[in-house]
Write a protein that holds these residues in place. Structure first.
Motif, PDB file in Angstrom:
ATOM      1  N   VAL A 443       0.844  -1.192   0.000  1.00 16.40           N
ATOM      2  CA  VAL A 443       0.000   0.000   0.000  1.00 16.40           C
ATOM      3  C   VAL A 443       0.880   1.244   0.000  1.00 16.40           C
ATOM      4  O   VAL A 443       0.629   2.213  -0.739  1.00 16.40           O
ATOM      5  N   ARG A 444       1.928   1.239   0.803  1.00 18.31           N
ATOM      6  CA  ARG A 444       2.872   2.357   0.830  1.00 18.31           C
ATOM      7  C   ARG A 444       3.556   2.522  -0.539  1.00 18.31           C
ATOM      8  O   ARG A 444       3.706   3.647  -1.042  1.00 18.31           O
ATOM      9  N   ASP A 445       3.958   1.401  -1.114  1.00 17.26           N
ATOM     10  CA  ASP A 445       4.623   1.459  -2.421  1.00 17.26           C
ATOM     11  C   ASP A 445       3.685   1.999  -3.490  1.00 17.26           C
ATOM     12  O   ASP A 445       4.111   2.763  -4.377  1.00 17.26           O
ATOM     13  N   LYS A 446       2.404   1.610  -3.413  1.00 19.33           N
ATOM     14  CA  LYS A 446       1.438   2.087  -4.400  1.00 19.33           C
ATOM     15  C   LYS A 446       1.262   3.600  -4.298  1.00 19.33           C
ATOM     16  O   LYS A 446       1.130   4.293  -5.330  1.00 19.33           O
ATOM     17  N   ALA A 447       1.277   4.148  -3.084  1.00 20.93           N
ATOM     18  CA  ALA A 447       1.141   5.596  -2.919  1.00 20.93           C
ATOM     19  C   ALA A 447       2.289   6.325  -3.600  1.00 20.93           C
ATOM     20  O   ALA A 447       2.091   7.337  -4.298  1.00 20.93           O
ATOM     21  N   ARG A 448       3.496   5.828  -3.430  1.00 21.54           N
ATOM     22  CA  ARG A 448       4.663   6.481  -4.030  1.00 21.54           C
ATOM     23  C   ARG A 448       4.672   6.287  -5.543  1.00 21.54           C
ATOM     24  O   ARG A 448       5.110   7.171  -6.296  1.00 21.54           O
ATOM     25  N   GLN A 449       4.166   5.161  -5.991  1.00 18.63           N
ATOM     26  CA  GLN A 449       4.111   4.917  -7.433  1.00 18.63           C
ATOM     27  C   GLN A 449       3.123   5.862  -8.109  1.00 18.63           C
ATOM     28  O   GLN A 449       3.384   6.383  -9.203  1.00 18.63           O
ATOM     29  N   TRP A 467      -6.725   9.188  -9.610  1.00 15.71           N
ATOM     30  CA  TRP A 467      -6.356   7.781  -9.858  1.00 15.71           C
ATOM     31  C   TRP A 467      -7.388   6.826  -9.271  1.00 15.71           C
ATOM     32  O   TRP A 467      -7.778   5.846  -9.926  1.00 15.71           O
ATOM     33  N   LEU A 468      -7.855   7.080  -8.074  1.00 18.06           N
ATOM     34  CA  LEU A 468      -8.867   6.218  -7.465  1.00 18.06           C
ATOM     35  C   LEU A 468     -10.177   6.276  -8.248  1.00 18.06           C
ATOM     36  O   LEU A 468     -10.827   5.242  -8.461  1.00 18.06           O
ATOM     37  N   ARG A 469     -10.573   7.464  -8.667  1.00 15.05           N
ATOM     38  CA  ARG A 469     -11.832   7.610  -9.396  1.00 15.05           C
ATOM     39  C   ARG A 469     -11.779   6.908 -10.748  1.00 15.05           C
ATOM     40  O   ARG A 469     -12.791   6.383 -11.220  1.00 15.05           O
ATOM     41  N   MET A 510      -2.766   6.718   1.645  1.00 17.57           N
ATOM     42  CA  MET A 510      -1.767   6.989   0.614  1.00 17.57           C
ATOM     43  C   MET A 510      -1.200   8.400   0.784  1.00 17.57           C
ATOM     44  O   MET A 510       0.006   8.622   0.615  1.00 17.57           O
ATOM     45  N   LEU A 511      -2.061   9.364   1.139  1.00 11.33           N
ATOM     46  CA  LEU A 511      -1.574  10.718   1.373  1.00 11.33           C
ATOM     47  C   LEU A 511      -0.656  10.775   2.591  1.00 11.33           C
ATOM     48  O   LEU A 511       0.393  11.440   2.576  1.00 11.33           O
ATOM     49  N   ARG A 512      -1.037  10.107   3.651  1.00 14.80           N
ATOM     50  CA  ARG A 512      -0.200  10.119   4.851  1.00 14.80           C
ATOM     51  C   ARG A 512       1.166   9.490   4.588  1.00 14.80           C
ATOM     52  O   ARG A 512       2.173   9.925   5.149  1.00 14.80           O
ATOM     53  N   GLU A 513       1.193   8.473   3.766  1.00 14.73           N
ATOM     54  CA  GLU A 513       2.474   7.864   3.425  1.00 14.73           C
ATOM     55  C   GLU A 513       3.373   8.867   2.709  1.00 14.73           C
ATOM     56  O   GLU A 513       4.606   8.821   2.844  1.00 14.73           O
TER      57      GLU A 513
END
Length: 753
Positions: A443-449, A467-469, A510-513
């Motif tokens: 999940v952390r990696d996806k946020a940075r990606q 991206w989520l939408r 994802m934002l917090r990461e």
């Protein structure tokens, strides 16, 4: 030798001749079935994979309770011994059932699971390992079977077994995803059969002591009658419709709704690896939620909202959460204050009228960042008084009906927010960058990606939102994550479609990461505009969850990652409409400096707002007073007075009216401060009472004279004289009762002097 004697005194050998079941052999199988229903229902509920050993625990509990209960060991020592044996049995059977391999390796694995569970719970995170939950279930099964068997053998009471098992079973039936009403019916039949059977045994023992020889069919007739009534009660429970009283009871229980949800969510945090209820009844905004619970949203109208024509409609916030547990959200900001001061730039003041039909505890709805309402209210918040978590009514009954809320809604455009920077307050970073240690790395990696290359917090938020939408689909069918799975990880990599709570939670984490503070918001969407009334109609199905992101100088700004709703409107590159510069300097439309900390204070010179004079013309401070404590105190005083009156009258029950009147006079006189002397005659007491309280002189002497005639005159007293004495007592009572409050007040004054 001494050691064996000590062991014999602590654990005396049971007398096998006393080893018997209270209800006889005919009731023993029924008692065993009754105790097995609860562990069987736990297996049917399928909370966790490891539950097959619970039935064996129940059988061991019955055997141990019956053995110790029929022995000579004192009750307290027997219960302690049963608890020790139960703890050992629960641990051993759980170790055996938990996994495969050598017993030693299984024990070590269970110990590791328990240690991990404690670490996660103490850290405030969700504990995903179910081992402790299995141990808890085993403890309840043992306690129910052992305590019931022990009490039945020692005290001949069947109720202990029925109550403990019944409570455990009802809780399991209420929370299980599977329908277990058949188990409840079988339990009820067994319980009523056992009650009848134990009652028959008690009757037989009484008949034997009294040398009564009942007819041969007596036992069968009693048993048949009990089973008949059992059947009737079960049928009535199944076919009787709900009555109006149930609605009244439901309304009364809403008082405990918030504490119940708090306890429920903490329990779910402790045992996040366990399945939970999959469907909620209606909409409930609480301090804690668990992701994956599908709300049962209907078409019922919740409220109507009147928005000024010049104001763009928005969402109606109810509550926010800051702490992600790994299974859901909870709030750690519970301080209540009378005022918050959202001293942020690029804010538009709006006053919105809410006409609420369905109460949500004591929550008040608002747009974005509320500052006040025209009814007594408070804010729940943390150390930072620039924003609140929720707005609540002081008087809960005022949450239904009309109220006006003043809010400051963000008008910052995209360019402004891009320049906001990252100078976050220490409190905001502490609370709103929290990530549980259990969040999967992917999940952390996806946020940075997705947004790691964005240049500023706003672009990161907008990139993840888009991206989520575009990547995931919205679904009204909410799926519960498997045991031990993080809901966000489950949504992003497996489900890829679900309810708004998953979209909002994923965006926040994802934002917090990426170092951007964000929080979880619950409330309602705008609703449907009704041109006839000029209001927005908000229904249950408009319940929603979205995201607020914090920007320095501009506060909390809303984002919408769920594709079922339109994104929040935000100008792209134009200057702020009220003349503020992107940096937050300059003046707003009212001529106040935008970085003036008092620019959003509620000022007395704004006077047109209804709260300035309070409700019904009462000053604002007085309007904030909650009358309920005073009402409750008044009711308690009245109840105390009624109880004191009943107790006073009860003391003289069975006495003739004349003797009762004389006794009441002496007792009431002592309450008023005039204690009677044991050596005084009736006339002497009447004279002393008259000297102390002149208003009682005539009726006291009349009452004393009639009592002397009644007790010592050969002719006794006439009906008129007795009636005159009772009338005299009433006159004395009116005088003395009026003096008692003064005596109580004097006593209190002396205490605090």
């Amino acid at each position: 030798m001494r050691l064996s004697a000590t062991a014999a005194s602590l654990f005396p050998r049971p007398d096998l001749s006393r080893l018997r079941f209270r209800g006889g052999l005919i009731a023993l199988p029924v008692f065993v079935i009754l105790n097995l229903i609860y562990p069987v229902s736990l297996q049917q509920a399928d909370w966790v994979a490891t539950t097959e050993h619970l039935s064996w625990l129940a059988i061991l509990g019955i055997a141990t309770g019956t053995l110790i209960g029929n022995g000579p060991m004192p009750a307290r020592r027997g219960i302690l011994l049963g608890g020790a044996v139960g703890a050992l049995a629960v641990a051993l059977l759980t170790i055996v059932a938990d996994s495969a391999g050598p017993i030693r390796d299984r024990a070590i694995l269970v110990a590791i699971h328990v240690n991990n569970w404690l670490t996660q719970v103490i850290a405030g995170e969700a504990a995903s390992d179910p081992t402790v939950f299995v141990l808890t279930l085993g403890a309840t099964v043992w306690a129910a079977s052992f305590m019931g068997s022990f009490a039945l053998a020692r005290e001949h009471r069947i109720w202990d077994a029925l109550i403990v098992n019944g409570i455990c079973l009802v809780i399991n039936v209420s929370l299980a995803l599977t329908s277990l009403y058949a188990d409840l019916i079988v339990f009820t039949l067994c319980a009523l059969f056992l009650m009848t059977r134990v009652h028959i045994v008690a009757l037989q023992e009484r008949w034997q002591r009294q040398n009564i020889q009942p007819s041969g069919e007596m036992e069968w007739r009693v048993l048949r009658g009990g089973l008949t009534w059992t059947t009737v009660l079960v049928i009535m429970a199944l076919v009787t419709p709900k009555v109006g009283a149930s609605d009244a009871l439901g309304s009364a229980l809403t008082t405990f709704e918030a504490p119940y949800h708090a306890i429920e969510t903490e329990w779910q945090r402790f045992f996040a690896g366990v399945s939970g209820p999959s469907r909620l009844r209606g909409v409930s905004f609480s301090d804690s939620i668990r992701l994956g619970q599908a709300p049962n949203l209907g078409d019922r109208v919740v409220m109507t909202v009147e928005v000024p024509n010049e104001v763009r409609p928005t969402f109606w916030r109810a509550i926010t959460q800051d702490f992600y547990t790994g299974a859901g959200w909870k709030t750690t900001e519970a301080e209540r204050v009378d005022r918050v001061v959202p001293a942020y730039s690029a804010r538009e003041k709006v006053e919105i009228l809410f006409d609420v039909e369905v109460s949500h505890a004591n929550l008040l709805f608002a747009a974005n960042e509320p500052t006040r309402a025209n009814i007594p209210h408070q804010f729940t918040t943390g150390e930072d008084r620039n924003f609140s978590r929720s707005m609540i009514a002081v008087n809960r009954h005022q949450t239904v009906g009309q109220y006006v809320v003043t809010s400051y809604v963000s008008t910052a455009d995209k360019a402004t927010l891009r320049k906001a920077g990252t100078s976050y307050p220490a409190y905001v970073k502490q609370k709103y960058l929290q990530i549980p240690s259990t969040l999967p790395q992917r999940v952390r990696d996806k946020a940075r990606q997705v947004a790691g290359n964005a240049q500023n917090p706003y672009d990161k938020a907008e990139t993840i939102e888009t991206w989520l939408r575009q990547t995931y689909r919205y679904s009204t069918v909410v799926k519960t994550p498997p045991a031990g799975r993080d809901p966000i990880d489950y949504f992003l990599f497996d489900l890829k479609e679900d309810f708004c709570e998953y979209f909002a939670s994923a965006m926040i984490m994802m934002l917090r990461e990426l170092g951007v503070p964000a929080r979880y918001v619950q409330g309602y969407t705008t609703g449907t505009f009704d041109p006839e009334t000029g209001r927005y109609v908000v229904r249950e199905q408009n319940a929603h969850a979205w995201v607020e992101v914090f920007f320095p100088q501009y506060g909390w700004v809303e984002f919408e990652p769920t594709p079922s709703e339109t994104v929040f409107f935000r100008e792209d590159d134009i200057a702020l409409g009220n003349g503020e510069s992107p940096s937050g300097s300059g003046e707003d439309g009212d001529g106040r400096a935008v970085n003036d900390p008092d620019r959003d204070l509620i000022r007395d010179d704004e006077g047109a707002f209804p709260e300035d004079t309070g409700i019904f013309g009462v000053p604002g401070d007085l309007a904030r007073l909650d009358p309920r404590p005073a009402i409750v105190a008044l009711i308690l005083v009245l109840i105390g007075m009624v109880a004191a009156f009943i107790r006073f009258q009860w003391r003289f029950r069975g006495l003739p009216p004349l003797e009762a009147a004389w006794g009441k006079t002496r007792l009431l006189g002592s309450y008023a401060g005039h204690l009677p002397a044991p050596s005084q005659t009736a006339y002497e007491y009447a004279d002393s009472l008259a000297r102390s309280f002149p208003g009682t002189a005539e009726p006291a002497r009349t009452l004393a004279h009639v009592r002397v005639l009644d007790r010592y005159s050969p002719a006794g007293t006439t009906d008129d004289q007795r009636e005159e004495a009772v009338t005299a007592w009433h006159r004395i009572a009116r005088t003395l009762v009026a003096l008692i409050p003064q005596r109580v007040l004097s006593a209190i004054t002396r205490v605090f002097r």
